[in-house]
Write a protein that holds these residues in place. Structure first.
Motif, PDB file in Angstrom:
ATOM      1  N   LEU A 252      35.915  37.070  43.130  1.00 16.04           N
ATOM      2  CA  LEU A 252      34.856  36.209  42.589  1.00 16.04           C
ATOM      3  C   LEU A 252      33.816  37.020  41.815  1.00 16.04           C
ATOM      4  O   LEU A 252      33.412  36.634  40.717  1.00 16.04           O
ATOM      5  CB  LEU A 252      34.178  35.436  43.732  1.00 16.04           C
ATOM      6  N   LEU A 253      33.370  38.170  42.383  1.00 19.87           N
ATOM      7  CA  LEU A 253      32.275  38.932  41.763  1.00 19.87           C
ATOM      8  C   LEU A 253      32.751  39.813  40.612  1.00 19.87           C
ATOM      9  O   LEU A 253      32.075  39.917  39.595  1.00 19.87           O
ATOM     10  CB  LEU A 253      31.569  39.786  42.823  1.00 19.87           C
ATOM     11  N   ALA A 254      33.889  40.473  40.798  1.00 20.32           N
ATOM     12  CA  ALA A 254      34.370  41.401  39.755  1.00 20.32           C
ATOM     13  C   ALA A 254      35.303  40.698  38.781  1.00 20.32           C
ATOM     14  O   ALA A 254      35.661  41.256  37.744  1.00 20.32           O
ATOM     15  CB  ALA A 254      35.080  42.585  40.398  1.00 20.32           C
ATOM     16  N   GLY A 255      35.713  39.465  39.103  1.00 24.11           N
ATOM     17  CA  GLY A 255      36.605  38.702  38.233  1.00 24.11           C
ATOM     18  C   GLY A 255      35.891  37.500  37.642  1.00 24.11           C
ATOM     19  O   GLY A 255      35.288  37.576  36.568  1.00 24.11           O
ATOM     20  N   ALA A 256      35.879  36.401  38.411  1.00 25.68           N
ATOM     21  CA  ALA A 256      35.410  35.118  37.872  1.00 25.68           C
ATOM     22  C   ALA A 256      33.964  35.172  37.353  1.00 25.68           C
ATOM     23  O   ALA A 256      33.682  34.736  36.233  1.00 25.68           O
ATOM     24  CB  ALA A 256      35.540  34.049  38.953  1.00 25.68           C
ATOM     25  N   LEU A 257      33.026  35.712  38.155  1.00 28.31           N
ATOM     26  CA  LEU A 257      31.605  35.570  37.817  1.00 28.31           C
ATOM     27  C   LEU A 257      31.129  36.445  36.658  1.00 28.31           C
ATOM     28  O   LEU A 257      30.109  36.153  36.039  1.00 28.31           O
ATOM     29  CB  LEU A 257      30.746  35.819  39.065  1.00 28.31           C
ATOM     30  N   ILE A 258      31.830  37.531  36.367  1.00 27.87           N
ATOM     31  CA  ILE A 258      31.397  38.355  35.221  1.00 27.87           C
ATOM     32  C   ILE A 258      32.259  38.075  33.992  1.00 27.87           C
ATOM     33  O   ILE A 258      32.193  38.785  32.992  1.00 27.87           O
ATOM     34  CB  ILE A 258      31.395  39.871  35.545  1.00 27.87           C
ATOM     35  N   GLY A 259      33.068  37.024  34.075  1.00 29.74           N
ATOM     36  CA  GLY A 259      33.856  36.629  32.899  1.00 29.74           C
ATOM     37  C   GLY A 259      35.093  37.478  32.694  1.00 29.74           C
ATOM     38  O   GLY A 259      35.651  37.531  31.603  1.00 29.74           O
ATOM     39  N   SER A 260      35.518  38.169  33.745  1.00 24.94           N
ATOM     40  CA  SER A 260      36.785  38.894  33.661  1.00 24.94           C
ATOM     41  C   SER A 260      37.866  37.972  34.215  1.00 24.94           C
ATOM     42  O   SER A 260      37.599  36.810  34.520  1.00 24.94           O
ATOM     43  CB  SER A 260      36.682  40.196  34.464  1.00 24.94           C
ATOM     44  N   ASP A 261      39.074  38.454  34.359  1.00 25.42           N
ATOM     45  CA  ASP A 261      40.147  37.588  34.843  1.00 25.42           C
ATOM     46  C   ASP A 261      40.344  37.758  36.343  1.00 25.42           C
ATOM     47  O   ASP A 261      40.082  38.819  36.888  1.00 25.42           O
ATOM     48  CB  ASP A 261      41.447  37.930  34.118  1.00 25.42           C
ATOM     49  N   THR A 262      40.827  36.716  37.003  1.00 26.31           N
ATOM     50  CA  THR A 262      41.147  36.817  38.430  1.00 26.31           C
ATOM     51  C   THR A 262      42.659  37.009  38.586  1.00 26.31           C
ATOM     52  O   THR A 262      43.400  37.010  37.608  1.00 26.31           O
ATOM     53  CB  THR A 262      40.746  35.545  39.195  1.00 26.31           C
TER      54      THR A 262
END
Ligand code: NAD
Length: 349
Positions: A252-262
């Protein structure tokens, strides 16, 4: 076989240079991979050469990339690595975080879509060298390998976490681990005949725990790097529900919330997202008292009585330091299959 760090570094650098990276970047990749072997994380060492070369050839990772600023909010920034090699992109993002924390006391950097960032502890080491505490939460897009606690199906990456704390004039404490029981590369090393992984590292499709890496890789294709997407089973999260929750937060923090991919559907390009927090110790804890307290606490911590006479209390980063001293002196041991994969990669370029 055993090989000294330097000839291994030169060989790996030459492979990446001939494959299309600049000499500088090829050197950085080789330095990072060999350093991972030196500190004992063979999973993130030269065993990755063939896979990186395949990614380069497939256009999944881009040579000589640079950092694109998406948002510069003063003490925070969101930056995009556009799938440049992590060994180029990661240090650029880390230097930006260190610079911002030197100015503002603290900083937060959201790094989107980097190529594989390798051993995350190296970023905590860079920050500690600059007198900064740092926390790094990482996810791995399109590397859906880990089952949530209590499940069989893969839903997450091996999502590493690293925290670094400088300790006055001593070597810093560097905590750095995958949130799976083992990093995927450790299963790869075991598959190649290297160190075995714990008997509860993986889960089979029928819910049994196993240490057999074939459960992750499935049938191997001759001449190609083993692919962890091909197996029927999954890696297990470390620490049961707690590690599983931590890995979820990394998504969630390193993917979804900073606009990166999950690691979720639809399938994405393989890469890392990283949310990093930097604290400049001199700015957030002026005076020397905080460091005195850190040193005093750490000194007391290690006096805990070991459970048996042949065990000892180690600080995070200590095993890596010891291994590095030993391997710099005596060389790095490589499994035959790892060496063969490097010479295959060399021949292929
Ligand atoms: P690990 O299980 O070996 O744990 C390493 C951590 O535990 C280190 O901080 C080490 O100092 C500490 N440690 C080990 N033994 C200790 C002891 N006896 N006492 C006290 N502390 C001890 O590491 P891992 O989970 O296999 O991860 C290996 C590497 O893989 C890490 O560098 C990680 O960042 C990297 N990784 C990267 C990615 C990526 O996508 N880039 C994904 C997963 C893992």
């Amino acid at each position: 076989m055993k090989i000294k760090a330097e000839p291994l570094r030169s060989l790996v650098a030459e492979i990446f240079r001939v494959a299309g990276c600049s000499a500088d970047e090829a050197g950085r990749i080789a330095e990072d991979l060999v350093m991972a072997n030196l500190v004992g994380h063979d999973s993130h060492g030269v065993v990755r050469t063939q896979r990186y070369i395949e990614s380069l050839r497939a256009g999944a990772v881009v040579p000589d990339g640079s950092l694109e600023t998406v948002i510069d909010g003063g003490a925070f920034a969101v930056v995009d690595g556009n799938y440049g090699f992590g060994q180029t992109i990661g240090p650029l993002a880390c230097r930006l975080g260190i610079e911002k924390a030197s100015t503002h006391g603290v900083s937060v950097i959201g790094l989107r879509r980097s190529g594989h960032l390798g051993r995350i502890g190296r970023y905590a080491e860079m920050a500690a060298e600059a007198g900064q505490v740092s926390i790094h939460l990482v996810n791995v897009s399109s590397s859906t390998l880990v089952a949530p606690f209590g499940a069989i199906d893969r839903r997450m990456g091996t999502n590493p976490v690293s925290i670094g704390v400088p300790v006055d004039k001593r070597t810093p404490l560097i905590l750095d681990f995958a949130t799976s029981v083992v990093a995927e590369g450790k299963a790869l090393v075991a598959l190649n005949g290297g160190k075995a992984i714990p008997a509860d590292a993986l889960v089979t499709p029928d819910g049994r725990r196993t240490g057999d890496p074939a459960v992750l890789y499935g049938p191997l294709e001759p001449g190609r790097a083993p692919n962890p997407r091909n197996g029927p089973g999954a890696l297990r999260a470390m620490g049961d529900h707690k590690g599983s929750g931590l890995a979820l937060m990394c998504e969630l923090l390193a993917g979804a919330l900073i606009g990166s991919d999950t690691a979720g559907p639809p399938p994405k390009r393989h890469g890392n997202g990283m949310l990093s927090i930097y604290l400049d110790v001199e700015r957030v804890a002026p005076g020397n008292q905080a460091m005195v307290d850190v040193v005093n606490y750490v000194d007391w911590f290690v006096t805990a009585q070991p459970t048996s006479p042949d065990s000892e209390v180690l600080l995070p980063g200590e095993p890596e330091r010891r291994r590095r001293a030993e391997r710099e002196l005596h060389g790095i041991e490589l499994a035959d299959a790892t060496w063969a994969s490097i010479t295959d990669a060399a021949a292929s370029v």
